[in-house]
Design an enzyme around this catalytic site. Structure first.
Site, PDB file in Angstrom:
ATOM      1  N   GLY A   8       0.816  -1.208   0.000  1.00  0.00           N
ATOM      2  CA  GLY A   8       0.000   0.000   0.000  1.00  0.00           C
ATOM      3  C   GLY A   8       0.851   1.260   0.000  1.00  0.00           C
ATOM      4  O   GLY A   8       2.085   1.209   0.089  1.00  0.00           O
ATOM      5  N   SER A  11       3.951   2.175   2.561  1.00  0.00           N
ATOM      6  CA  SER A  11       4.221   0.913   3.250  1.00  0.00           C
ATOM      7  C   SER A  11       5.713   0.617   3.374  1.00  0.00           C
ATOM      8  O   SER A  11       6.094  -0.342   4.040  1.00  0.00           O
ATOM      9  CB  SER A  11       3.526  -0.243   2.528  1.00  0.00           C
ATOM     10  OG  SER A  11       4.018  -0.371   1.212  1.00  0.00           O
ATOM     11  N   THR A  33       8.864   6.464 -13.387  1.00  0.00           N
ATOM     12  CA  THR A  33       7.824   6.470 -14.419  1.00  0.00           C
ATOM     13  C   THR A  33       6.808   7.594 -14.243  1.00  0.00           C
ATOM     14  O   THR A  33       5.886   7.713 -15.041  1.00  0.00           O
ATOM     15  CB  THR A  33       7.071   5.128 -14.409  1.00  0.00           C
ATOM     16  OG1 THR A  33       6.439   4.957 -13.141  1.00  0.00           O
ATOM     17  CG2 THR A  33       8.005   3.969 -14.701  1.00  0.00           C
ATOM     18  N   HIS A  48      11.811  12.233  -2.961  1.00  0.00           N
ATOM     19  CA  HIS A  48      12.361  10.922  -3.330  1.00  0.00           C
ATOM     20  C   HIS A  48      13.769  11.073  -3.905  1.00  0.00           C
ATOM     21  O   HIS A  48      14.679  10.310  -3.559  1.00  0.00           O
ATOM     22  CB  HIS A  48      11.470  10.231  -4.372  1.00  0.00           C
ATOM     23  CG  HIS A  48      10.447   9.324  -3.796  1.00  0.00           C
ATOM     24  ND1 HIS A  48      10.718   8.030  -3.441  1.00  0.00           N
ATOM     25  CD2 HIS A  48       9.134   9.518  -3.522  1.00  0.00           C
ATOM     26  CE1 HIS A  48       9.633   7.458  -2.968  1.00  0.00           C
ATOM     27  NE2 HIS A  48       8.650   8.344  -3.006  1.00  0.00           N
ATOM     28  N   ARG A  52      17.856   9.801  -2.340  1.00  0.00           N
ATOM     29  CA  ARG A  52      18.867   8.978  -3.009  1.00  0.00           C
ATOM     30  C   ARG A  52      20.154   9.790  -3.135  1.00  0.00           C
ATOM     31  O   ARG A  52      20.135  10.983  -3.346  1.00  0.00           O
ATOM     32  CB  ARG A  52      18.370   8.565  -4.394  1.00  0.00           C
ATOM     33  CG  ARG A  52      17.165   7.664  -4.344  1.00  0.00           C
ATOM     34  CD  ARG A  52      16.809   7.111  -5.701  1.00  0.00           C
ATOM     35  NE  ARG A  52      16.518   8.091  -6.712  1.00  0.00           N
ATOM     36  CZ  ARG A  52      15.309   8.623  -6.925  1.00  0.00           C
ATOM     37  NH1 ARG A  52      14.293   8.281  -6.188  1.00  0.00           N
ATOM     38  NH2 ARG A  52      15.132   9.498  -7.887  1.00  0.00           N
ATOM     39  N   GLU A  60      14.207   9.045 -16.201  1.00  0.00           N
ATOM     40  CA  GLU A  60      12.773   9.319 -16.147  1.00  0.00           C
ATOM     41  C   GLU A  60      12.159   8.910 -17.477  1.00  0.00           C
ATOM     42  O   GLU A  60      12.536   9.432 -18.525  1.00  0.00           O
ATOM     43  CB  GLU A  60      12.520  10.790 -15.856  1.00  0.00           C
ATOM     44  CG  GLU A  60      13.025  11.196 -14.480  1.00  0.00           C
ATOM     45  CD  GLU A  60      12.769  12.652 -14.153  1.00  0.00           C
ATOM     46  OE1 GLU A  60      11.942  13.289 -14.825  1.00  0.00           O
ATOM     47  OE2 GLU A  60      13.410  13.151 -13.208  1.00  0.00           O
ATOM     48  N   ASP A  78      10.242   2.354 -10.453  1.00  0.00           N
ATOM     49  CA  ASP A  78       9.309   2.954  -9.502  1.00  0.00           C
ATOM     50  C   ASP A  78       8.428   3.950 -10.232  1.00  0.00           C
ATOM     51  O   ASP A  78       8.868   5.024 -10.580  1.00  0.00           O
ATOM     52  CB  ASP A  78      10.098   3.641  -8.393  1.00  0.00           C
ATOM     53  CG  ASP A  78       9.258   4.017  -7.188  1.00  0.00           C
ATOM     54  OD1 ASP A  78       8.068   3.701  -7.160  1.00  0.00           O
ATOM     55  OD2 ASP A  78       9.819   4.628  -6.269  1.00  0.00           O
TER      56      ASP A  78
END
Length: 169
Positions: A8, A11, A33, A48, A52, A60, A78
């Site tokens: 979910g 998660s 994506t 995000h 990293r 991308e 992802d």
């Protein structure tokens, strides 16, 4: 090698996938994506990205994931849900089955690249039924694609409250 990580929202899927990738490679690829559709989502993407480090190669690609040159690399994809959203809305005139076949074909082309793929997806059908036909169509597409990826995966993990639950090893 295909690792499938589902669960979910919030998660722990991305964190788990990134940790796994860094255990396998000192310079993994992050294949994002998402399309940016509003300021809130832009901030999520930036968060995000900042999580990293510089060891990541970021790519991308919202649609044609098999066009990315990832041969021999460890790749975090992802995520399937956003990728399917792009395919679904770019091909609204097509049936769910047609979009599903397009997605399967694209994934198979990516698998031919001989990369270690760590694929992140969402389990969106765990709640009640969607209240409109469009959302139900997408939920069907997502569920069928998740089943397909899981069937092809060497390992499948479901993240629950930040904990990995092994589904397939």
């Amino acid at each position: 090698m295909l690792h499938f990580i589902t669960g979910g929202q919030r998660s722990g899927k991305s964190r788990y996938a990134q940790k796994l990738a860094l255990e396998k490679s000192s310079n993994p690829v992050y294949l994002a994506t998402a399309r940016i559709w509003d300021e809130d989502f832009r901030q999520r993407v930036e968060r995000h990205q900042s999580d990293r480090g510089p060891e990541w190669t970021n790519i991308e690609e919202p649609l044609n994931i098999s066009d990315c040159e990832v041969t021999g690399r460890v790749v975090v994809l992802d995520c399937v849900t956003l990728w399917l959203t792009n395919l679904f809305f770019d091909h609204q005139e097509k049936s769910v089955d047609e979009v599903l076949e397009k997605a399967k074909t694209e994934l198979e082309k990516l698998l031919e690249k001989d990369a270690c793929l760590i694929v992140i997806s969402n389990e969106i059908g765990l709640g009640g039924h969607a209240e409109n036909a469009l959302a139900r169509r997408f939920t069907d597409l997502q569920g069928w694609m998740n089943q397909y990826i899981a069937s092809r995966a060497d390992e499948a993990i479901m993240m629950v409250a930040g904990l990995p639950v092994k589904l397939k090893v």
